[in-house]
Design a protein around this motif. Sequence first.
Motif, short mmCIF file in Angstrom:
data_model
loop_
_atom_site.label_atom_id
_atom_site.label_comp_id
_atom_site.label_asym_id
_atom_site.label_seq_id
_atom_site.Cartn_x
_atom_site.Cartn_y
_atom_site.Cartn_z
N ASP A 205 0.84 -1.19 0.00
CA ASP A 205 0.00 0.00 0.00
C ASP A 205 0.88 1.25 0.00
O ASP A 205 0.64 2.21 -0.75
CB ASP A 205 -0.90 -0.03 1.23
CG ASP A 205 -1.91 1.10 1.29
OD1 ASP A 205 -1.72 2.13 0.63
OD2 ASP A 205 -2.89 0.97 2.04
N LEU A 206 1.91 1.26 0.84
CA LEU A 206 2.80 2.42 0.91
C LEU A 206 3.51 2.68 -0.41
O LEU A 206 3.64 3.81 -0.86
CB LEU A 206 3.83 2.21 2.03
CG LEU A 206 3.31 2.23 3.46
CD1 LEU A 206 4.41 1.83 4.43
CD2 LEU A 206 2.75 3.61 3.81
N VAL A 207 3.99 1.61 -1.04
CA VAL A 207 4.71 1.76 -2.31
C VAL A 207 3.77 2.29 -3.39
O VAL A 207 4.18 3.11 -4.23
CB VAL A 207 5.36 0.43 -2.72
CG1 VAL A 207 5.94 0.52 -4.12
CG2 VAL A 207 6.45 0.05 -1.72
N LYS A 208 2.53 1.84 -3.39
CA LYS A 208 1.56 2.36 -4.35
C LYS A 208 1.31 3.84 -4.15
O LYS A 208 0.85 4.53 -5.06
CB LYS A 208 0.24 1.59 -4.21
CG LYS A 208 0.31 0.15 -4.65
CD LYS A 208 -1.00 -0.56 -4.36
CE LYS A 208 -0.91 -2.04 -4.70
NZ LYS A 208 -2.16 -2.78 -4.35
N ASN A 209 1.62 4.32 -2.97
CA ASN A 209 1.37 5.73 -2.64
C ASN A 209 2.64 6.53 -2.44
O ASN A 209 2.63 7.55 -1.75
CB ASN A 209 0.49 5.81 -1.39
CG ASN A 209 -0.95 5.43 -1.65
OD1 ASN A 209 -1.73 6.25 -2.11
ND2 ASN A 209 -1.30 4.18 -1.39
N GLY A 210 3.74 6.07 -3.03
CA GLY A 210 4.92 6.92 -3.09
C GLY A 210 6.12 6.50 -2.30
O GLY A 210 7.19 7.13 -2.43
N ALA A 211 6.04 5.48 -1.45
CA ALA A 211 7.21 5.07 -0.67
C ALA A 211 8.27 4.49 -1.60
O ALA A 211 7.97 3.68 -2.47
CB ALA A 211 6.82 4.03 0.37
N ARG A 212 9.51 4.90 -1.41
CA ARG A 212 10.61 4.39 -2.22
C ARG A 212 11.70 3.77 -1.36
O ARG A 212 12.71 3.29 -1.87
CB ARG A 212 11.20 5.53 -3.07
CG ARG A 212 10.22 6.02 -4.15
CD ARG A 212 9.90 4.92 -5.14
NE ARG A 212 8.81 5.28 -6.05
CZ ARG A 212 7.54 4.93 -5.90
NH1 ARG A 212 7.18 4.22 -4.85
NH2 ARG A 212 6.62 5.27 -6.76
N SER A 213 11.50 3.76 -0.05
CA SER A 213 12.44 3.13 0.85
C SER A 213 11.68 2.69 2.10
O SER A 213 10.99 3.50 2.71
CB SER A 213 13.57 4.09 1.22
OG SER A 213 14.51 3.47 2.07
N ILE A 214 11.79 1.41 2.46
CA ILE A 214 11.12 0.87 3.64
C ILE A 214 12.14 0.13 4.49
O ILE A 214 12.92 -0.67 3.98
CB ILE A 214 9.97 -0.06 3.25
CG1 ILE A 214 8.85 0.73 2.56
CG2 ILE A 214 9.41 -0.79 4.48
CD1 ILE A 214 7.71 -0.13 2.06
N VAL A 215 12.13 0.41 5.79
CA VAL A 215 12.99 -0.28 6.75
C VAL A 215 12.11 -1.16 7.62
O VAL A 215 11.21 -0.66 8.30
CB VAL A 215 13.77 0.72 7.62
CG1 VAL A 215 14.66 -0.03 8.62
CG2 VAL A 215 14.61 1.66 6.76
N LEU A 216 12.34 -2.47 7.57
CA LEU A 216 11.58 -3.40 8.41
C LEU A 216 12.22 -3.41 9.80
O LEU A 216 13.41 -3.68 9.94
CB LEU A 216 11.60 -4.80 7.80
CG LEU A 216 11.11 -4.89 6.34
CD1 LEU A 216 11.16 -6.33 5.86
CD2 LEU A 216 9.71 -4.31 6.20
N ALA A 217 11.42 -3.14 10.82
CA ALA A 217 11.97 -2.89 12.15
C ALA A 217 11.29 -3.72 13.22
O ALA A 217 10.24 -4.33 13.00
CB ALA A 217 11.85 -1.40 12.49
N HIS A 218 11.91 -3.71 14.41
CA HIS A 218 11.39 -4.34 15.61
C HIS A 218 11.10 -5.84 15.40
O HIS A 218 10.07 -6.36 15.84
CB HIS A 218 10.13 -3.62 16.10
CG HIS A 218 9.96 -3.65 17.59
ND1 HIS A 218 9.84 -4.83 18.30
CD2 HIS A 218 9.88 -2.66 18.51
CE1 HIS A 218 9.69 -4.55 19.58
NE2 HIS A 218 9.73 -3.24 19.74
#
Length: 269
Positions: A205-218
């Motif tokens: 969902d985020l990538v469809k709305n403009g995210a170009r970098s995601i950090v998987l955390a916790h």
Amino acid sequence: MAERYYYSIASGSTGNCGLYRTEDAAILIDLGISFRRITTALAGVGLRPEELSAVLLTHEHIDHVKGLPMFLKKTRVPVFASRGTAQALAEKQPECADRLQEFDSGDGFWVRGVDVTTFATPHDAADSVGYILSDGTSRFGFATDLGFVPREAAGLLRGCGTVVLESNHDPHMLQAGPYPYSLKLRVSGPAGHLSNPDCAVFAADLVKNGARSIVLAHLSEKNNIPELALQQTMAALRGLPACAVQVAPAGCMGEPVPLEEDMSCSLSG
């Protein structure tokens, strides 16, 4: 070009701390490790603790505030916490009471040219929150310790170029793992932690709305594997616009994550 990046200093059940940095601001998110470790990590990027612009706390659990007492003793850096979080901390550590700058969940404020937006997260804490930080060029989202992604949080996180997003556990590993049944219910419940599959769905969902970098955390040390979390999210992103995905390491500082510029338009429209 102005320097803008995010560093994961520590991430996971044993401690959480991250550094958001722009040309004019240096902001820590959480203080879940010792002051000594924080000082060493900051030295690696040319900063001293007293040079920080602010600290933002997500909630009062020990893996997010372990270093708070010593940090308050050693610096005069403003520490922001939601009203419920501040009250919970003051009950356990009265010396913190007059040092925390309180806000109501949903409030916004400014830190050295950075617009900070807060939002409630569903977690079994007094008043847990996530953050959106924007310096006018890049929009950064931080959302961990949430049993699910509420509508309001999702709306705020959409459009962020860079997002730190919880990918805490694999449901099968959790159910087959060593935790007592009550703790399994807590972790997997609506006030617990976001699972790999749920993270993957929202990441798409985020990538469809403009995210170009995601950090998987916790990530859970007992109920997850970094490769598995990464695999599930990458599978959900197949066929979508390019997005860099990485896992925040648990016990050491990660590589710098450039803060992606805001997209001029949404791909979902």
